[in-house]
Write a protein that holds these residues in place. Sequence first.
Motif, PDB file in Angstrom:
ATOM      1  N   LEU A   7       0.854  -1.195   0.000  1.00 41.82           N
ATOM      2  CA  LEU A   7       0.000   0.000   0.000  1.00 41.82           C
ATOM      3  C   LEU A   7       0.886   1.239   0.000  1.00 41.82           C
ATOM      4  CD1 LEU A   7      -2.519  -1.033   2.808  1.00 41.82           C
ATOM      5  CD2 LEU A   7      -2.953  -1.067   0.347  1.00 41.82           C
ATOM      6  N   ARG A   9       0.523   5.669   0.370  1.00 32.80           N
ATOM      7  CA  ARG A   9      -0.376   6.770   0.727  1.00 32.80           C
ATOM      8  C   ARG A   9      -0.766   7.524  -0.533  1.00 32.80           C
ATOM      9  NH1 ARG A   9      -2.388   8.966   5.041  1.00 32.80           N
ATOM     10  NH2 ARG A   9      -1.086   8.003   6.613  1.00 32.80           N
ATOM     11  N   SER A  10      -2.043   7.859  -0.604  1.00 28.97           N
ATOM     12  CA  SER A  10      -2.575   8.629  -1.723  1.00 28.97           C
ATOM     13  C   SER A  10      -3.584   9.606  -1.149  1.00 28.97           C
ATOM     14  CB  SER A  10      -3.228   7.695  -2.740  1.00 28.97           C
ATOM     15  OG  SER A  10      -3.851   8.433  -3.771  1.00 28.97           O
ATOM     16  N   TYR A  14      -5.099   5.211   1.139  1.00 32.18           N
ATOM     17  CA  TYR A  14      -4.042   4.364   0.610  1.00 32.18           C
ATOM     18  C   TYR A  14      -4.510   3.725  -0.690  1.00 32.18           C
ATOM     19  CZ  TYR A  14      -1.587   4.637   5.062  1.00 32.18           C
ATOM     20  OH  TYR A  14      -0.909   5.080   6.149  1.00 32.18           O
ATOM     21  N   GLU A  15      -3.567   3.406  -1.536  1.00 35.68           N
ATOM     22  CA  GLU A  15      -3.834   2.662  -2.761  1.00 35.68           C
ATOM     23  C   GLU A  15      -2.918   1.452  -2.798  1.00 35.68           C
ATOM     24  OE1 GLU A  15      -3.441   4.937  -6.318  1.00 35.68           O
ATOM     25  OE2 GLU A  15      -4.879   6.453  -5.664  1.00 35.68           O
ATOM     26  N   ARG A  16      -3.426   0.363  -3.388  1.00 32.86           N
ATOM     27  CA  ARG A  16      -2.601  -0.831  -3.529  1.00 32.86           C
ATOM     28  C   ARG A  16      -1.579  -0.620  -4.641  1.00 32.86           C
ATOM     29  NH1 ARG A  16      -7.606  -3.137  -2.295  1.00 32.86           N
ATOM     30  NH2 ARG A  16      -8.229  -3.158  -4.478  1.00 32.86           N
ATOM     31  N   THR A  17      -0.387  -1.152  -4.413  1.00 32.90           N
ATOM     32  CA  THR A  17       0.637  -1.151  -5.454  1.00 32.90           C
ATOM     33  C   THR A  17       0.375  -2.338  -6.379  1.00 32.90           C
ATOM     34  OG1 THR A  17       2.108  -2.563  -4.167  1.00 32.90           O
ATOM     35  CG2 THR A  17       2.345  -0.160  -3.875  1.00 32.90           C
ATOM     36  N   GLY A  20       0.743  -5.255  -4.359  1.00 35.89           N
ATOM     37  CA  GLY A  20      -0.423  -5.388  -3.494  1.00 35.89           C
ATOM     38  C   GLY A  20      -1.599  -6.020  -4.217  1.00 35.89           C
ATOM     39  N   GLU A  21      -1.801  -5.638  -5.473  1.00 38.05           N
ATOM     40  CA  GLU A  21      -2.876  -6.236  -6.286  1.00 38.05           C
ATOM     41  C   GLU A  21      -2.627  -7.724  -6.492  1.00 38.05           C
ATOM     42  OE1 GLU A  21      -5.771  -5.154  -7.455  1.00 38.05           O
ATOM     43  OE2 GLU A  21      -5.497  -3.135  -6.646  1.00 38.05           O
TER      44      GLU A  21
END
Length: 115
Positions: A7, A9-10, A14-17, A20-21
């Motif tokens: 993850l 920070r956005s 948070y957003e998955r990298t 992460g996906e």
Amino acid sequence: MFGDPLLVRSGRGYERTVRGERVLRALDALMPRLEGIVRGEEFDPARSQERFRVALTDHASTTLLPSLVARLRKAAAHMKLEVSTWRTEAYEDVAAGRLDIALSAEEVLRRWRVK
């Protein structure tokens, strides 16, 4: 642990990298199997989507494989069977979890015999 952030920070969240996906997809596939283990479900070949990795000698391939594949198609159509040729390290591969079973008509080395 994964060698890459899962993850980032956005803004306020948070957003998955990409990694992460990938981990999330793997967990989505794994969770139903883990739930079955925890609940103690019985194995149902007709519903199973398991992958079995088998190493066979040439002789075992010609004598056992055709009937094994025919039976799997009838009883376990969604199972996957990964067949590899026999290697001298086949038993080590089973012990290490790289194979599920190794079939040979040759005598098993003493250290691999079931006692």
